[in-house]
Structures are given as C-alpha cells and as structure tokens.
Design a protein around this motif. Sequence first.
Motif, PDB file in Angstrom:
ATOM      1  N   GLU A 128      41.086 -39.800  32.157  1.00  0.00           N
ATOM      2  CA  GLU A 128      41.063 -38.614  33.016  1.00  0.00           C
ATOM      3  C   GLU A 128      41.384 -38.926  34.477  1.00  0.00           C
ATOM      4  OE1 GLU A 128      37.157 -37.067  32.305  1.00  0.00           O
ATOM      5  OE2 GLU A 128      37.723 -36.252  30.340  1.00  0.00           O
ATOM      6  N   TYR A 129      41.634 -40.174  34.794  1.00  0.00           N
ATOM      7  CA  TYR A 129      41.866 -40.603  36.177  1.00  0.00           C
ATOM      8  C   TYR A 129      43.121 -39.961  36.755  1.00  0.00           C
ATOM      9  CZ  TYR A 129      43.101 -43.603  40.062  1.00  0.00           C
ATOM     10  OH  TYR A 129      43.457 -44.077  41.291  1.00  0.00           O
ATOM     11  N   ASP A 130      43.029 -39.470  37.976  1.00  0.00           N
ATOM     12  CA  ASP A 130      44.153 -38.861  38.690  1.00  0.00           C
ATOM     13  C   ASP A 130      44.896 -39.950  39.465  1.00  0.00           C
ATOM     14  OD1 ASP A 130      45.923 -37.300  40.128  1.00  0.00           O
ATOM     15  OD2 ASP A 130      44.387 -36.438  41.437  1.00  0.00           O
ATOM     16  N   LEU A 131      46.146 -40.195  39.098  1.00  0.00           N
ATOM     17  CA  LEU A 131      46.923 -41.274  39.713  1.00  0.00           C
ATOM     18  C   LEU A 131      47.162 -41.074  41.211  1.00  0.00           C
ATOM     19  CD1 LEU A 131      49.506 -41.903  36.882  1.00  0.00           C
ATOM     20  CD2 LEU A 131      47.726 -43.468  37.654  1.00  0.00           C
ATOM     21  N   TYR A 138      33.167 -51.073  43.520  1.00  0.00           N
ATOM     22  CA  TYR A 138      34.272 -51.800  42.923  1.00  0.00           C
ATOM     23  C   TYR A 138      35.428 -50.835  42.702  1.00  0.00           C
ATOM     24  CZ  TYR A 138      30.720 -55.286  41.892  1.00  0.00           C
ATOM     25  OH  TYR A 138      29.718 -56.211  41.990  1.00  0.00           O
ATOM     26  N   TYR A 139      36.629 -51.308  42.953  1.00  0.00           N
ATOM     27  CA  TYR A 139      37.808 -50.480  42.770  1.00  0.00           C
ATOM     28  C   TYR A 139      38.846 -51.249  41.970  1.00  0.00           C
ATOM     29  CZ  TYR A 139      35.945 -47.492  46.448  1.00  0.00           C
ATOM     30  OH  TYR A 139      35.152 -46.662  47.191  1.00  0.00           O
ATOM     31  N   LEU A 140      39.549 -50.522  41.112  1.00  0.00           N
ATOM     32  CA  LEU A 140      40.688 -51.080  40.404  1.00  0.00           C
ATOM     33  C   LEU A 140      41.933 -50.414  40.956  1.00  0.00           C
ATOM     34  CD1 LEU A 140      39.407 -50.927  36.714  1.00  0.00           C
ATOM     35  CD2 LEU A 140      39.516 -52.927  38.199  1.00  0.00           C
ATOM     36  N   LYS A 141      42.880 -51.222  41.396  1.00  0.00           N
ATOM     37  CA  LYS A 141      44.152 -50.677  41.844  1.00  0.00           C
ATOM     38  C   LYS A 141      44.833 -50.086  40.616  1.00  0.00           C
ATOM     39  CE  LYS A 141      47.848 -52.032  44.902  1.00  0.00           C
ATOM     40  NZ  LYS A 141      48.440 -53.157  45.615  1.00  0.00           N
ATOM     41  N   MET A 142      45.260 -48.840  40.700  1.00  0.00           N
ATOM     42  CA  MET A 142      45.705 -48.160  39.492  1.00  0.00           C
ATOM     43  C   MET A 142      47.037 -47.455  39.721  1.00  0.00           C
ATOM     44  SD  MET A 142      44.518 -47.684  36.364  1.00  0.00           S
ATOM     45  CE  MET A 142      42.761 -47.937  36.435  1.00  0.00           C
ATOM     46  N   ASP A 143      47.966 -47.727  38.839  1.00  0.00           N
ATOM     47  CA  ASP A 143      49.202 -46.964  38.768  1.00  0.00           C
ATOM     48  C   ASP A 143      49.377 -46.548  37.313  1.00  0.00           C
ATOM     49  OD1 ASP A 143      50.069 -49.243  37.425  1.00  0.00           O
ATOM     50  OD2 ASP A 143      51.456 -49.874  38.981  1.00  0.00           O
ATOM     51  N   GLN A 163      45.043 -40.775  43.377  1.00  0.00           N
ATOM     52  CA  GLN A 163      43.996 -41.482  44.122  1.00  0.00           C
ATOM     53  C   GLN A 163      44.326 -42.947  44.367  1.00  0.00           C
ATOM     54  OE1 GLN A 163      40.218 -40.869  42.236  1.00  0.00           O
ATOM     55  NE2 GLN A 163      40.595 -38.691  41.976  1.00  0.00           N
ATOM     56  N   LYS A 164      45.244 -43.538  43.615  1.00  0.00           N
ATOM     57  CA  LYS A 164      45.725 -44.921  43.769  1.00  0.00           C
ATOM     58  C   LYS A 164      44.746 -46.008  43.340  1.00  0.00           C
ATOM     59  CE  LYS A 164      49.642 -43.776  45.778  1.00  0.00           C
ATOM     60  NZ  LYS A 164      50.754 -43.515  44.944  1.00  0.00           N
ATOM     61  N   ARG A 165      43.454 -45.750  43.356  1.00  0.00           N
ATOM     62  CA  ARG A 165      42.483 -46.749  42.915  1.00  0.00           C
ATOM     63  C   ARG A 165      41.303 -46.053  42.260  1.00  0.00           C
ATOM     64  NH1 ARG A 165      39.532 -49.095  48.225  1.00  0.00           N
ATOM     65  NH2 ARG A 165      38.820 -47.111  49.004  1.00  0.00           N
ATOM     66  N   LEU A 166      40.810 -46.675  41.227  1.00  0.00           N
ATOM     67  CA  LEU A 166      39.731 -46.122  40.415  1.00  0.00           C
ATOM     68  C   LEU A 166      38.423 -46.799  40.787  1.00  0.00           C
ATOM     69  CD1 LEU A 166      38.744 -44.465  37.909  1.00  0.00           C
ATOM     70  CD2 LEU A 166      39.332 -46.464  36.539  1.00  0.00           C
ATOM     71  N   GLN A 167      37.456 -46.018  41.237  1.00  0.00           N
ATOM     72  CA  GLN A 167      36.153 -46.588  41.557  1.00  0.00           C
ATOM     73  C   GLN A 167      35.378 -46.778  40.263  1.00  0.00           C
ATOM     74  OE1 GLN A 167      33.851 -44.507  44.496  1.00  0.00           O
ATOM     75  NE2 GLN A 167      32.085 -45.829  44.225  1.00  0.00           N
ATOM     76  N   ILE A 168      34.818 -47.978  40.097  1.00  0.00           N
ATOM     77  CA  ILE A 168      34.005 -48.271  38.921  1.00  0.00           C
ATOM     78  C   ILE A 168      32.633 -48.748  39.370  1.00  0.00           C
ATOM     79  CG2 ILE A 168      35.958 -48.778  37.407  1.00  0.00           C
ATOM     80  CD1 ILE A 168      35.385 -51.767  37.835  1.00  0.00           C
TER      81      ILE A 168
END
Length: 92
Positions: free
Chosen positions: A57-60, A15-20, A62-67
């Motif tokens: 701690e997410y590094d932007l 699962y991925y969340l699109k993240m900005d 990467q563009k998407r956060l794996q959960i």
Amino acid sequence: MVGVTKKEVSQMTKYYLKMDNIMKNMFVVALNDELQAQSEQDECLEETKALLKKVSEYDLAQKRLQITAGEQRQLHGRNRQKEHHRYWESNS
C-alpha cells in the motif's frame, strides 16, 4: 541519554527504507516468498503479513518507507537466517 528509558529511546528511533518502484516490487515478491516458506513450515507470522500489506500500500511519492524497530529487526533477522542457510548449503 540521561533521564530517558530504553523503551523511550527505541520509540524515538526511526528507520527508513529508500523506496522506488523496483524496490517496492522486490520487497513484495520477497515477502510473498517468505510467507510461502512460513506456511510450508506452519508458522505464518502476522508481522510478515502486516509488513507485506504496508509495502503493498506504500505511496511511491513519499520516496522512503518508515518502518518500526520491530520491522527492521524482522527484515534484518530473516536476511541473516537466509545467509546462514545458504552458507551451510554451499559448504556441505
């Protein structure tokens, strides 16, 4: 899938969340609010703390956060609980 157990399938699902930056900040605020609500009910969940740490701690770049599937269920479940609560508040 033939020959694959349910556990193996759930481990393969990603699962991925699109993240900005805006989404990251919204998640941090929402998770902090959730932790506050949990502490008021004496039920702070380690999963919520871990997810807050992961998002913070997410590094932007990467563009998407794996959960994980568990994190996805936690986010989905909490959202549905809040929708249900708002529905009953507005209709009472």
